[in-house]
Scaffold this motif. Sequence first.
Motif, mmCIF file in Angstrom:
data_model
loop_
_atom_site.group_PDB
_atom_site.id
_atom_site.type_symbol
_atom_site.label_atom_id
_atom_site.label_comp_id
_atom_site.label_asym_id
_atom_site.label_seq_id
_atom_site.Cartn_x
_atom_site.Cartn_y
_atom_site.Cartn_z
ATOM 1 N N THR A 128 20.638 -30.114 -22.425
ATOM 2 C CA THR A 128 21.654 -29.755 -21.440
ATOM 3 C C THR A 128 22.255 -31.024 -20.861
ATOM 4 N N SER A 129 23.587 -31.101 -20.883
ATOM 5 C CA SER A 129 24.267 -32.298 -20.391
ATOM 6 C C SER A 129 24.975 -32.010 -19.069
ATOM 7 N N PRO A 130 24.661 -32.785 -18.029
ATOM 8 C CA PRO A 130 25.360 -32.621 -16.754
ATOM 9 C C PRO A 130 26.698 -33.351 -16.791
ATOM 10 N N ILE A 131 27.690 -32.778 -16.145
ATOM 11 C CA ILE A 131 28.999 -33.419 -16.019
ATOM 12 C C ILE A 131 29.278 -33.583 -14.531
ATOM 13 N N PHE A 132 29.468 -34.838 -14.132
ATOM 14 C CA PHE A 132 29.699 -35.185 -12.733
ATOM 15 C C PHE A 132 31.148 -35.595 -12.535
ATOM 16 N N VAL A 133 31.686 -35.247 -11.382
ATOM 17 C CA VAL A 133 33.004 -35.714 -10.956
ATOM 18 C C VAL A 133 32.832 -36.194 -9.519
ATOM 19 N N PRO A 187 23.948 -39.434 -18.476
ATOM 20 C CA PRO A 187 22.684 -39.073 -17.828
ATOM 21 C C PRO A 187 22.154 -37.746 -18.371
ATOM 22 N N THR A 188 20.836 -37.610 -18.351
ATOM 23 C CA THR A 188 20.198 -36.379 -18.810
ATOM 24 C C THR A 188 19.343 -35.799 -17.691
ATOM 25 N N LEU A 189 19.049 -34.522 -17.805
ATOM 26 C CA LEU A 189 18.197 -33.835 -16.838
ATOM 27 C C LEU A 189 16.787 -33.752 -17.394
ATOM 28 N N VAL A 190 15.819 -34.205 -16.623
ATOM 29 C CA VAL A 190 14.424 -34.155 -17.037
ATOM 30 C C VAL A 190 14.030 -32.691 -17.240
ATOM 31 N N GLY A 191 13.486 -32.403 -18.407
ATOM 32 C CA GLY A 191 13.058 -31.045 -18.718
ATOM 33 C C GLY A 191 14.135 -30.193 -19.363
ATOM 34 N N ASP A 236 15.972 -26.118 -9.756
ATOM 35 C CA ASP A 236 15.940 -27.469 -9.186
ATOM 36 C C ASP A 236 17.223 -28.280 -9.386
ATOM 37 N N VAL A 237 18.266 -27.686 -9.960
ATOM 38 C CA VAL A 237 19.527 -28.386 -10.191
ATOM 39 C C VAL A 237 20.662 -27.437 -9.810
ATOM 40 N N GLU A 238 21.415 -27.787 -8.745
ATOM 41 C CA GLU A 238 22.496 -26.914 -8.293
ATOM 42 C C GLU A 238 23.832 -27.624 -8.374
ATOM 43 N N PHE A 239 24.877 -26.845 -8.651
ATOM 44 C CA PHE A 239 26.224 -27.404 -8.667
ATOM 45 C C PHE A 239 26.533 -27.958 -7.281
ATOM 46 N N GLY A 240 27.146 -29.134 -7.260
ATOM 47 C CA GLY A 240 27.422 -29.827 -6.013
ATOM 48 C C GLY A 240 26.383 -30.880 -5.673
ATOM 49 N N ASP A 241 25.201 -30.836 -6.328
ATOM 50 C CA ASP A 241 24.201 -31.889 -6.129
ATOM 51 C C ASP A 241 24.813 -33.228 -6.527
ATOM 52 N N THR A 242 24.377 -34.290 -5.872
ATOM 53 C CA THR A 242 24.890 -35.614 -6.217
ATOM 54 C C THR A 242 23.987 -36.274 -7.251
ATOM 55 N N GLU A 243 24.567 -37.219 -7.991
ATOM 56 C CA GLU A 243 23.780 -38.008 -8.944
ATOM 57 C C GLU A 243 22.661 -38.732 -8.212
ATOM 58 N N THR A 244 22.973 -39.264 -7.033
ATOM 59 C CA THR A 244 21.989 -40.008 -6.245
ATOM 60 C C THR A 244 20.807 -39.124 -5.871
ATOM 61 N N GLU A 245 21.080 -37.913 -5.397
ATOM 62 C CA GLU A 245 20.013 -36.996 -4.985
ATOM 63 C C GLU A 245 19.165 -36.570 -6.171
ATOM 64 N N LEU A 246 19.791 -36.222 -7.282
ATOM 65 C CA LEU A 246 19.036 -35.804 -8.469
ATOM 66 C C LEU A 246 18.195 -36.955 -9.016
ATOM 67 N N SER A 247 18.713 -38.175 -8.963
ATOM 68 C CA SER A 247 17.945 -39.348 -9.407
ATOM 69 C C SER A 247 16.758 -39.585 -8.484
ATOM 70 N N ARG A 248 16.983 -39.500 -7.176
ATOM 71 C CA ARG A 248 15.914 -39.713 -6.197
ATOM 72 C C ARG A 248 14.788 -38.706 -6.397
ATOM 73 N N ARG A 249 15.133 -37.471 -6.741
ATOM 74 C CA ARG A 249 14.138 -36.420 -6.950
ATOM 75 C C ARG A 249 13.492 -36.508 -8.334
ATOM 76 N N GLY A 250 13.940 -37.452 -9.166
ATOM 77 C CA GLY A 250 13.361 -37.623 -10.491
ATOM 78 C C GLY A 250 13.852 -36.634 -11.521
ATOM 79 N N ILE A 251 14.956 -35.973 -11.254
ATOM 80 C CA ILE A 251 15.488 -34.962 -12.163
ATOM 81 C C ILE A 251 16.542 -35.539 -13.097
ATOM 82 N N LEU A 252 17.236 -36.569 -12.666
ATOM 83 C CA LEU A 252 18.305 -37.178 -13.459
ATOM 84 C C LEU A 252 17.837 -38.506 -14.009
#
Length: 164
Positions: free
Chosen positions: A69-74, A61-65, A36-52
């Motif tokens: 594990t820490s995500p790094i966004f650019v 930010p953290t990933l639900v579940g 449910d978490v792929e490289f290239g996903d946006t912070e907005t999309e992951l937040s909308r899906r309830g994962i971020l």
Amino acid sequence: MTAAWVSGSGAHPPSTGLGGRPVGVVEVVDLNGLRDVEFGDTETELSRRGILRSDVDACGPTLVGYDATSPIFVGDRLVLLWLGEATRTPQGVTAGMAIGQARARYPAARELDAPQGMYRLDGLLARHGDRAYLFLHDGRAVKKIIVGYADWAQRLFHEGHSPC
């Protein structure tokens, strides 16, 4: 990843953590990301899906579940995952594994030497196309695993970045 649970007399199923996975189950991360978490996903999309989540007491930010594990966004895109101890690669490399075993499972991986005089770990970069695993180690054991876009993993190694 499907975890099998064999019931015995009087036994109860394992308790579940966030994300509905049994506590203690090791998650597999491949070069595309996590379930449910792929490289290239946006912070907005992951937040909308309830994962971020950004409402927890953490350094970012953290990933639900995936509590460890820490995500790094650019530029709003997920480029790396700084993995927790309950995560392994498809070839079975985990934090704590002997570095010789990791080298054997990724024989084409390239050694990266930490700068002298700094308190940083050496690395082993296992690259496949534009993705890579970066195994940080102390010469004896894998201490941390970072996975994602190879250029960002190498940059993280050379510039000395952490999720905090």
